[in-house]
Design a protein around this motif. Structure first.
Motif, short mmCIF file in Angstrom:
data_model
loop_
_atom_site.label_atom_id
_atom_site.label_comp_id
_atom_site.label_asym_id
_atom_site.label_seq_id
_atom_site.Cartn_x
_atom_site.Cartn_y
_atom_site.Cartn_z
N PRO A 1 -43.70 11.95 -11.84
CA PRO A 1 -43.93 10.41 -10.97
C PRO A 1 -43.09 9.16 -11.26
O PRO A 1 -42.12 8.93 -10.29
CB PRO A 1 -45.41 10.26 -10.60
CG PRO A 1 -45.92 11.81 -11.26
CD PRO A 1 -44.93 12.16 -12.17
N GLY A 2 -42.45 8.39 -12.61
CA GLY A 2 -41.59 8.19 -12.76
C GLY A 2 -40.06 8.06 -12.08
O GLY A 2 -39.76 7.43 -11.64
N VAL A 3 -39.81 9.57 -12.59
CA VAL A 3 -37.99 10.00 -12.52
C VAL A 3 -38.28 9.97 -11.12
O VAL A 3 -37.44 9.75 -10.48
CB VAL A 3 -37.92 11.93 -13.63
CG1 VAL A 3 -36.55 11.63 -12.48
CG2 VAL A 3 -38.09 11.01 -15.04
N HIS A 4 -39.57 10.44 -10.18
CA HIS A 4 -39.15 9.88 -8.94
C HIS A 4 -38.92 8.67 -8.13
O HIS A 4 -38.19 8.44 -7.30
CB HIS A 4 -40.53 10.93 -8.02
CG HIS A 4 -40.24 12.27 -7.89
ND1 HIS A 4 -39.24 12.90 -6.92
CD2 HIS A 4 -41.00 13.09 -8.61
CE1 HIS A 4 -39.79 14.61 -7.28
NE2 HIS A 4 -40.63 14.68 -8.40
N ARG A 5 -39.66 7.91 -8.99
CA ARG A 5 -39.37 6.26 -7.67
C ARG A 5 -38.38 6.16 -8.86
O ARG A 5 -37.72 5.06 -7.81
CB ARG A 5 -41.40 6.10 -9.59
CG ARG A 5 -42.08 6.52 -8.55
CD ARG A 5 -43.55 5.32 -8.84
NE ARG A 5 -43.35 5.54 -10.78
CZ ARG A 5 -44.38 5.82 -10.95
NH1 ARG A 5 -45.70 7.16 -10.38
NH2 ARG A 5 -45.18 5.94 -12.00
N MET A 6 -37.61 6.20 -10.04
CA MET A 6 -36.01 5.74 -10.81
C MET A 6 -36.02 6.14 -9.09
O MET A 6 -35.14 5.58 -8.60
CB MET A 6 -35.92 6.90 -11.46
CG MET A 6 -35.26 5.59 -12.84
SD MET A 6 -35.20 5.91 -14.06
CE MET A 6 -36.76 6.50 -14.55
#
Length: 279
Positions: free
Chosen positions: A104-109
């Motif tokens: 999810p963190g990469v998606h948010r980035m």
């Protein structure tokens, strides 16, 4: 036997992902805030009918590739992805296989870098995800061409302007990087198949592979001949995601340069065109 648990989980996860979060236009009145089945199908690269059959429990044995694609499209956490594999009757990928989970963190980035062309690749150089500006800049790839190594050796159609020297340097870097990946993930059948196919179909790849070089592909400066906005000379940096061995390929222009102006223009006309083509 109907797999109702799998269908229930897919519907739950689909309902919590907004189209905006997935890079889609909300478009018109919606009965629910989450993704439509057609939108999930588009994001996962499968048919809408197959999504319906999965959710209704009529399709009971999705492949590992389909499950992985659904996990990315639904933005599942690592634990949720593992649960999805087990609901589908599959063993989660083990430590000897190339990680393909996008956190999810990469998606948010990627969401926060909407004005910058960014794509996410796994350690075997399979493109897992690209934001709309990256797709507008580089074009949309399908099938085997979604693998960057395959594309550089076997597909002559590219917007990147190469010299013989720059192409040779890029190919050597990719082969060395792929060899490092092969040593790190010896149990990955897709990776073994990719390397065997490349050795069989590309004498140049086979020759470079036999050299035994090991390394990392990290950065380059590229000129992209875009059909709508003209040439853009951009810095291409490859950023590693700690803990997952993913690579984020990020394109940037020097501030105030002609390339920066053209990239800004592409951000308007290119992404509008892509959104207009989506259902």
């Amino acid at each position: 036997m109907a797999n109702t648990a799998l269908g229930t989980a897919l519907r739950h996860w689909r309902d919590r992902v907004s189209p905006q979060a997935a890079g889609l236009s909300a478009g018109g009145r919606r009965r629910a805030a989450g993704l439509r089945r057609e939108e999930l199908a588009q994001l996962a690269g499968i048919s809408a009918d197959y999504v319906v059959r999965l959710e209704q429990g009529r399709a009971t044995s999705p492949s590992a590739q389909v499950v992985e694609a659904l996990a990315r499209a639904l933005r599942l956490t690592s634990d949720e992805r593992t649960h999805l594999f087990r609901l589908a009757g599959l063993a989660p990928p083990g430590p000897g296989t190339v990680p393909r989970h996008i956190t999810p963190g990469v998606h948010r980035m990627l969401d926060r870098l909407a004005g910058t062309p960014v794509a996410v690749f796994d350690a075997a150089w399979n493109q897992l995800l690209a934001n709309p500006l990256h797709t507008a800049l580089m074009g949309e790839w399908h099938g085997s061409d979604r693998n960057g190594v395959w594309r550089n050796f076997l597909n002559p159609n590219s917007r990147v302007r190469d010299t013989p020297e720059s192409r040779a340097a890029l190919q050597a870097a990719l082969v060395a990087d792929l060899r490092r990946t092969a040593g790190q993930y010896p149990d990955d059948p897709d990776l073994r198949s990719l390397i065997a196919d490349l050795r069989r179909r590309s004498p140049r790849f086979a020759e470079m592979w036999e050299s035994g070089a090991v390394g990392r592909h990290e950065a380059a400066r590229k000129t992209i001949d875009h059909p709508d906005v003209g040439p853009l000379t951009l810095d291409c940096d490859v950023l590693s995601v700690a803990g997952s061995d993913l690579r984020m390929m990020v394109y940037t222009a020097e501030p105030g340069s002609e390339a920066a102006d053209r990239l800004a223009l592409l951000g308007v006309i290119g992404t509008q065109s892509l959104v207009g083509e989506r259902p």
